[in-house]
Scaffold this motif. Structure first.
Motif, mmCIF file in Angstrom:
data_model
loop_
_atom_site.group_PDB
_atom_site.id
_atom_site.type_symbol
_atom_site.label_atom_id
_atom_site.label_comp_id
_atom_site.label_asym_id
_atom_site.label_seq_id
_atom_site.Cartn_x
_atom_site.Cartn_y
_atom_site.Cartn_z
ATOM 1 N N ASP A 85 45.686 28.458 35.520
ATOM 2 C CA ASP A 85 46.362 29.346 36.466
ATOM 3 C C ASP A 85 47.879 29.298 36.341
ATOM 4 O OD1 ASP A 85 46.649 26.835 37.631
ATOM 5 O OD2 ASP A 85 46.150 27.512 39.642
ATOM 6 N N GLY A 86 48.420 28.253 35.705
ATOM 7 C CA GLY A 86 49.854 28.229 35.461
ATOM 8 C C GLY A 86 50.299 29.284 34.473
ATOM 9 N N ALA A 87 49.394 29.732 33.608
ATOM 10 C CA ALA A 87 49.686 30.806 32.648
ATOM 11 C C ALA A 87 49.194 32.156 33.142
ATOM 12 C CB ALA A 87 49.061 30.492 31.289
ATOM 13 N N SER A 88 48.052 32.186 33.840
ATOM 14 C CA SER A 88 47.507 33.461 34.307
ATOM 15 C C SER A 88 48.324 34.050 35.453
ATOM 16 C CB SER A 88 46.042 33.295 34.734
ATOM 17 O OG SER A 88 45.921 32.440 35.858
ATOM 18 N N ARG A 89 49.336 33.318 35.938
ATOM 19 C CA ARG A 89 50.258 33.902 36.922
ATOM 20 C C ARG A 89 50.859 35.215 36.415
ATOM 21 N NH1 ARG A 89 54.125 29.159 39.480
ATOM 22 N NH2 ARG A 89 52.494 28.065 40.656
ATOM 23 N N TRP A 90 51.003 35.342 35.119
ATOM 24 C CA TRP A 90 51.540 36.563 34.509
ATOM 25 C C TRP A 90 50.823 37.797 35.066
ATOM 26 C CZ3 TRP A 90 55.246 38.595 31.483
ATOM 27 C CH2 TRP A 90 54.982 39.746 30.757
ATOM 28 N N GLY A 115 45.740 43.807 29.356
ATOM 29 C CA GLY A 115 46.014 44.187 27.976
ATOM 30 C C GLY A 115 47.394 43.755 27.533
ATOM 31 N N ASP A 116 48.388 43.907 28.418
ATOM 32 C CA ASP A 116 49.740 43.460 28.096
ATOM 33 C C ASP A 116 49.778 41.954 27.881
ATOM 34 O OD1 ASP A 116 50.660 46.038 28.325
ATOM 35 O OD2 ASP A 116 51.288 45.814 30.411
ATOM 36 N N CYS A 117 49.014 41.226 28.688
ATOM 37 C CA CYS A 117 48.958 39.767 28.569
ATOM 38 C C CYS A 117 48.460 39.367 27.185
ATOM 39 C CB CYS A 117 48.044 39.205 29.652
ATOM 40 S SG CYS A 117 47.881 37.406 29.659
ATOM 41 N N VAL A 118 47.352 39.959 26.752
ATOM 42 C CA VAL A 118 46.802 39.635 25.430
ATOM 43 C C VAL A 118 47.759 40.086 24.332
ATOM 44 C CG1 VAL A 118 44.910 40.091 23.825
ATOM 45 C CG2 VAL A 118 44.424 39.626 26.229
ATOM 46 N N GLU A 136 38.400 40.309 24.767
ATOM 47 C CA GLU A 136 38.871 41.560 24.187
ATOM 48 C C GLU A 136 37.781 42.154 23.303
ATOM 49 O OE1 GLU A 136 42.650 43.403 21.667
ATOM 50 O OE2 GLU A 136 42.236 41.247 21.594
ATOM 51 N N SER A 137 37.472 43.415 23.513
ATOM 52 C CA SER A 137 36.452 44.099 22.724
ATOM 53 C C SER A 137 37.090 44.696 21.473
ATOM 54 C CB SER A 137 35.796 45.193 23.565
ATOM 55 O OG SER A 137 36.733 46.223 23.824
ATOM 56 N N PRO A 138 36.288 45.131 20.518
ATOM 57 C CA PRO A 138 36.841 45.713 19.287
ATOM 58 C C PRO A 138 37.727 46.936 19.522
ATOM 59 C CG PRO A 138 34.559 45.097 18.945
ATOM 60 C CD PRO A 138 34.830 44.923 20.403
ATOM 61 N N ASP A 139 37.515 47.665 20.625
ATOM 62 C CA ASP A 139 38.355 48.841 20.885
ATOM 63 C C ASP A 139 39.625 48.498 21.653
ATOM 64 O OD1 ASP A 139 37.569 48.409 23.512
ATOM 65 O OD2 ASP A 139 36.467 50.300 23.724
ATOM 66 N N GLY A 140 39.866 47.195 21.906
ATOM 67 C CA GLY A 140 41.078 46.760 22.578
ATOM 68 C C GLY A 140 40.959 46.600 24.078
ATOM 69 N N THR A 141 39.830 46.977 24.668
ATOM 70 C CA THR A 141 39.625 46.789 26.101
ATOM 71 C C THR A 141 39.554 45.295 26.425
ATOM 72 O OG1 THR A 141 38.398 48.859 26.242
ATOM 73 C CG2 THR A 141 38.121 47.301 28.058
ATOM 74 N N VAL A 142 40.250 44.886 27.484
ATOM 75 C CA VAL A 142 40.264 43.486 27.890
ATOM 76 C C VAL A 142 39.631 43.360 29.267
ATOM 77 C CG1 VAL A 142 41.698 41.467 28.395
ATOM 78 C CG2 VAL A 142 42.352 43.027 26.551
ATOM 79 N N THR A 143 38.642 42.475 29.388
ATOM 80 C CA THR A 143 38.017 42.187 30.672
ATOM 81 C C THR A 143 38.155 40.708 30.968
ATOM 82 O OG1 THR A 143 35.854 41.897 29.620
ATOM 83 C CG2 THR A 143 36.363 44.075 30.502
ATOM 84 N N ALA A 144 38.137 40.371 32.245
ATOM 85 C CA ALA A 144 38.312 38.982 32.666
ATOM 86 C C ALA A 144 36.997 38.421 33.186
ATOM 87 C CB ALA A 144 39.381 38.890 33.748
ATOM 88 N N VAL A 145 36.652 37.228 32.725
ATOM 89 C CA VAL A 145 35.552 36.465 33.303
ATOM 90 C C VAL A 145 36.188 35.502 34.285
ATOM 91 C CG1 VAL A 145 33.606 34.932 32.865
ATOM 92 C CG2 VAL A 145 34.240 36.671 31.167
ATOM 93 N N ARG A 146 35.889 35.666 35.560
ATOM 94 C CA ARG A 146 36.539 34.896 36.625
ATOM 95 C C ARG A 146 35.509 34.317 37.582
ATOM 96 N NH1 ARG A 146 40.546 39.299 37.147
ATOM 97 N NH2 ARG A 146 42.629 38.511 36.641
ATOM 98 N N ASP A 147 35.860 33.218 38.200
ATOM 99 C CA ASP A 147 35.172 32.691 39.379
ATOM 100 C C ASP A 147 36.142 32.933 40.534
ATOM 101 O OD1 ASP A 147 34.101 31.235 41.457
ATOM 102 O OD2 ASP A 147 34.052 29.327 40.397
ATOM 103 N N VAL A 199 51.067 40.147 24.444
ATOM 104 C CA VAL A 199 52.129 39.142 24.356
ATOM 105 C C VAL A 199 51.620 37.902 23.632
ATOM 106 C CG1 VAL A 199 53.568 37.565 25.709
ATOM 107 C CG2 VAL A 199 53.386 39.962 26.385
ATOM 108 N N ILE A 200 50.416 37.464 23.972
ATOM 109 C CA ILE A 200 49.843 36.257 23.358
ATOM 110 C C ILE A 200 49.616 36.468 21.866
ATOM 111 C CG2 ILE A 200 47.778 34.794 23.293
ATOM 112 C CD1 ILE A 200 47.626 35.242 26.376
ATOM 113 N N ARG A 201 49.198 37.660 21.479
ATOM 114 C CA ARG A 201 48.961 37.917 20.054
ATOM 115 C C ARG A 201 50.255 37.769 19.249
ATOM 116 N NH1 ARG A 201 45.584 41.714 20.447
ATOM 117 N NH2 ARG A 201 43.768 40.601 19.657
ATOM 118 N N GLU A 202 51.382 38.045 19.869
ATOM 119 C CA GLU A 202 52.670 37.853 19.200
ATOM 120 C C GLU A 202 53.105 36.395 19.200
ATOM 121 O OE1 GLU A 202 55.427 40.404 21.161
ATOM 122 O OE2 GLU A 202 54.388 42.243 20.562
ATOM 123 N N GLY A 203 52.484 35.575 20.040
ATOM 124 C CA GLY A 203 52.807 34.152 20.118
ATOM 125 C C GLY A 203 52.538 33.647 21.517
#
Length: 257
Positions: A199-204, A213-216, A129-140, A218-222
């Motif tokens: 991957d059991g959590a990234s199924r979301w 962004g929605d994923c992060v 997550e960048s300071p402006d709230g943009t979320v990018t994924a590092v994936r293989d 939700v996580i920020r709330e818990g």
């Protein structure tokens, strides 16, 4: 700095094969996270006397120590050393040439006052997550690029794709696999938070189509809230493969640079 770690087995009657840690050096400068998703072994045990949780604990423990004790070694070099150390610990008792010798996916991230270094091997994911709230994924994404027909059976996967050119790679017994990992280095001031997901959590995101962004959010709330939502969606839908999988979330909000 705020950190949160949640890990829940897919089946309460089976050991959790994930590993997760957050390490903060005694210097107080920077830190690191490590997340592994152990690959469930075949019925014959994969030629090893040890369980997958034993392997993920050994490799995860080695990587946790190495990330903070060797700050000048890049992540791929740390993964190579961790795999070699773990393989040496059971090479005399186990057949490490077996295609399903204990192995795992890997996510590592290490931050300092100047930079954030990221490494991903196989199908776990790191969200940045960048300071402006943009979320990018590092994936293989090698596994995602394979046609479903190529994954028709464990035998086909193990003989033609697993840790083979043109297939996909996991951390098993060969240190050279570290060169196959996806690595990214970012300036520290471009990163506000890091979230590692098995991957059991990234199924979301990947199976149920929710946004990064929605994923992060939700996580920020818990972080446990994300796992609960994934489980609810799993119960309500027909899924191929495992109905439930071990789900691990590590979230780190970095202090202002």
């Amino acid at each position: 700095m705020r950190t949160e770690l949640v890990s829940e087995p897919g089946d309460p009657g089976r050991p959790n094969e994930d590993f997760a840690s957050v390490a903060l050096p005694a210097s107080g400068q920077g830190g690191a996270l490590v997340v592994l998703d152990g690959v469930t072994p075949p019925s014959d045990g994969g030629g090893c006397l040890h369980s997958v949780p034993w392997f993920t604990a050994r490799l995860g423990g080695a990587l946790t120590e190495l990330t903070v004790s060797l700050p000048d070694v890049p992540p791929a070099g740390l993964l190579s050393r961790g795999i070699a150390r773990t393989a040496e610990s059971h090479a005399s008792t186990c057949d490490l040439s077996h295609p399903r010798t204990p192995q795992a996916t890997v996510v590592m991230a290490r931050w300092s006052p100047d930079s954030v270094e990221c490494l991903v091997l196989s199908d776990s994911v790191l969200l940045v997550e960048s300071p402006d709230g943009t979320v990018t994924a590092v994936r293989d994404d090698r596994l995602d690029r394979l046609p479903r027909s190529a994954l028709s059976s464990h035998t086909v996967v193990d003989t033609t794709l697993r840790n083979k050119e043109g297939g996909f790679f996991t951390a098993a017994a060969d240190p050279a696999v570290s060169s196959r990992a996806v690595t990214v280095s970012l300036p520290r001031d471009r990163v506000r938070a890091l979230t590692a997901l098995t991957d059991g959590a990234s199924r979301w995101v990947e199976r149920f189509g929710e946004g990064l962004g929605d994923c992060v959010g939700v996580i920020r709330e818990g972080a446990r809230g994300l796992v609960r939502r994934v489980r609810a969606l799993e119960r309500g839908r027909l899924l191929g493969g495992k109905k439930h999988d071990d789900a691990t979330v590590v979230h780190v909000e970095l202090p202002s640079a």
